[in-house]
Design an enzyme around this catalytic site. Structure first.
Site, mmCIF file in Angstrom:
data_model
loop_
_atom_site.group_PDB
_atom_site.id
_atom_site.type_symbol
_atom_site.label_atom_id
_atom_site.label_comp_id
_atom_site.label_asym_id
_atom_site.label_seq_id
_atom_site.Cartn_x
_atom_site.Cartn_y
_atom_site.Cartn_z
ATOM 1 N N THR A 282 40.025 58.116 53.758
ATOM 2 C CA THR A 282 40.143 59.439 54.369
ATOM 3 C C THR A 282 39.367 59.481 55.676
ATOM 4 O OG1 THR A 282 38.117 60.479 53.487
ATOM 5 C CG2 THR A 282 40.054 60.437 52.038
ATOM 6 N N ASP A 283 39.732 60.413 56.541
ATOM 7 C CA ASP A 283 38.842 60.774 57.634
ATOM 8 C C ASP A 283 37.679 61.545 57.013
ATOM 9 O OD1 ASP A 283 37.793 61.155 60.172
ATOM 10 O OD2 ASP A 283 39.707 61.703 61.060
ATOM 11 N N ALA A 284 36.708 61.931 57.812
ATOM 12 C CA ALA A 284 35.474 62.537 57.298
ATOM 13 C C ALA A 284 35.765 63.724 56.390
ATOM 14 C CB ALA A 284 34.589 62.964 58.464
#
Length: 574
Positions: A282-284
């Protein structure tokens, strides 16, 4: 389930045995820990020990720290973790994305402007070597977004451009340079940023392309990389309604989720249609594009259930691990999906040889920021800086003829006045003076505030001298824009230091004026009256030196601009 013998893993029987034996040796809590990548900002032994012995993290990224501190931190992680960790950096423009002492070579936009693949090859090589020196084995790059909306400032400078073929070509070069050096890439931000103007840090991103448009742009780029062995993909908190509706006929608008929570985008599109067998991260996880979808208690297990294999950043480690545990107990995360994620994580670690880890020696740190890398940065600057237009025919400028130069330097408001003035301004003045100009550079509001806060400072930057006096004392104006923005606003536009500031371009009708952007490429929307405009892409010393060399005619402009620089306006071309 994952096939570890297939691309991109291509593991042999010994490596596969290590993956399965390691998995069997882990407790449930140790397995859950493998799903998380920690953002490390504290480097004391107690904190680091807790991360590896209590939370059992699978990966790490960090912020801050000197070169030696980062090296020792990463060495500690690898020497004290039961399972070696994935150590990631954001080397999107060079080694500066790994450590502050690293070398900025070229942004994605600069690489896209360069006519040669050598620019991205040099950038990738320097980034990989400097990151590897501090123990990195994974990079969150390339940025393989296709920018079709000029208003987009999220990936404006980070992506290679608006042509899918060029983006795929440059992304592939980047990936191969890292692979040569034993570093895995996580291409980002699937399903694709650049088609809208909003920032997924602040709102769910929305890739509104049709299925056919997506296939021809982002689909083409990702398929190119996947076919060549892309090891991992970072998924953005970005929805793709056309594909969600294709795979889930009848889905309501309110049910559309970001890709991180959408099985139809991760499984049907990415795994099945595009044939991606690698790791999905995932992104952040603190970005509003994800947090606005549901409670953290639901979306932390939800992203794993949807098809993500790793989660970027804890909020509260114990709490997040508890959420995953609850998701396993309730069946939100199936045992099969959990094991699949773990096999991909361990499979990526095996690709990188972490089953036989040898941490790099400290002598390798001398490569970080070395002269040879800065020479490549200078070469990249020379190849990429772009003359967008010069309809007044003012270039090149002979300092002997136009010696009296006025510099207006328009910068973003500093994060803190304690940070001091933008160093690029002082460095540019040095370069201009070395070239033979006499430089007058008025202070801006922020510089006055740094000297002493006062409600009257805004009036100091509003004052104007007489026009005739100005023309007598000024042969040329450089109007330099160095706006920066991140996770604070959805669209970064030119912003003057005060209302009615003397920075406002009243001078274009008085003396020849050259406008220059040191960052974003779309500033002509706000200064269409500028008849000469240069995109310089960076404010490092190499780029400022090359910029001045080109202004005075010692070097030709070699970079190219795409149509997005005109911002869809006729007046920007005049």
């Amino acid at each position: 389930m994952v096939d570890l013998k297939a691309k991109p893993f291509n593991l042999n029987s010994e490596q596969i045995s290590w993956v399965h034996n390691t998995l069997e040796s882990l407790s449930e809590e140790e397995k859950i820990g493998q799903l998380f990548i920690n953002l490390t900002v504290q480097r004391d032994k107690e904190t680091l020990s807790k991360l590896v012995n209590e939370y059992h993290i699978g990966g790490v990224r960090w912020q801050g720290g000197t070169l030696e501190e980062v090296y020792e931190q990463n060495k500690y992680f690898q020497e004290n973790s039961k399972v070696p960790v994935l150590i990631a950096a954001n080397t999107e423009a060079g080694g500066n994305g790994a450590v502050s002492e690293g070398t900025l070579v070229a942004s994605g936009a600069a690489c896209g402007a360069s006519k040669s693949d050598e620019t991205v090859r040099d950038m990738a090589a320097v980034g990989a070597e400097e990151a590897k020196a501090v123990g990195c084995n994974w990079v969150f790059a390339p940025v393989c977004d296709v920018v079709s909306n000029w208003r987009n400032t999220i990936v404006n400078t980070r992506a290679f451009g608006n042509d899918p073929k060029l983006v795929a070509e440059r992304s592939l070069v980047y990936m191969k340079e890292n692979m040569k050096r034993g570093i895995a890439c996580a291409a980002k931000h699937f399903p694709g940023d650049g088609s809208e103007e909003r920032d997924q840090h602040l709102v769910m991103g929305c890739n509104d392309l049709s299925v056919e448009e997506w296939d021809e742009s982002f689909g083409y780029v990702y398929k190119t990389l996947i076919d060549e062995g892309l090891a991992s993909i970072m998924v953005g908190h970005i929805c793709q309604p056309a594909y969600s509706k294709k795979f889930i006929p009848g889905i309501k608008d309110g049910e559309i989720k970001p890709a991180t929570l959408s099985p139809e985008l991760l499984q049907n599109l990415l795994r099945d249609q595009l044939g991606f067998n690698g790791l999905i991260v995932t992104d952040a996880s603190h970005m509003v594009g994800l947090t606005a979808s549901m409670s953290r208690k639901d979306y932390i297990p939800g992203v794993i259930a949807a098809g993500c294999d790793m989660i970027l950043f804890f909020n509260d480690p114990k709490e997040d691990i508890g959420y995953v545990k609850e998701g396993l107990e309730s069946g939100v995360i199936s045992k099969e999906r959990f094991e699949d994620a773990l096999l991909r994580i361990l499979g990526l670690k095996a690709i990188l040889g972490l089953n036989e880890l040898k941490f790099p020696g400290k002598e390798g740190l001398k490569t970080v920021g070395c002269d040879a890398h800065h020479e490549l940065a200078a070469k990249a600057a020379d190849e990429s800086i772009t003359l967008v237009k010069d309809t007044q025919g003012v270039l090149p400028v002979n300092p002997a003829d136009k010696k009296k130069l006025r510099l207006y330097f328009i910068e973003s408001a500093p994060v803190s006045m304690a940070n001091g003035a933008d160093k690029a301004k002082a460095n540019l003045i040095k370069e201009l003076e070395a070239a033979g100009f006499n430089v007058t550079a008025p202070k801006d509001y922020y510089e006055y505030e740094m000297e002493g806060p006062s409600p009257f400072n805004k009036f100091k930057v509003m004052s104007h001298e007489s026009r005739e006096k100005f023309k007598k004392n000024t042969d040329l104006v450089l109007f330099v824009i160095n706006m920066k923005g991140y996770a604070q606003t959805n669209n970064v536009r030119l912003c003057y230091d005060a209302s009615h500031s003397s920075q406002n371009p009243w001078f274009v009708g008085e003396v020849p004026t050259i406008a220059i952007s040191l960052n974003y490429t779309n500033h002509l929307i706000d200064v269409p009256m500028m008849k000469t405009f240069i995109n310089a892409y960076a404010d490092s010393k190499e780029y400022l030196h090359a910029l001045v060399e080109k202004i005075v005619g010692k070097s030709e402009f070699k970079g190219t601009a795409n149509d997005l620089v005109w911002c869809g306006r006729w007046d920007t071309k005049l």
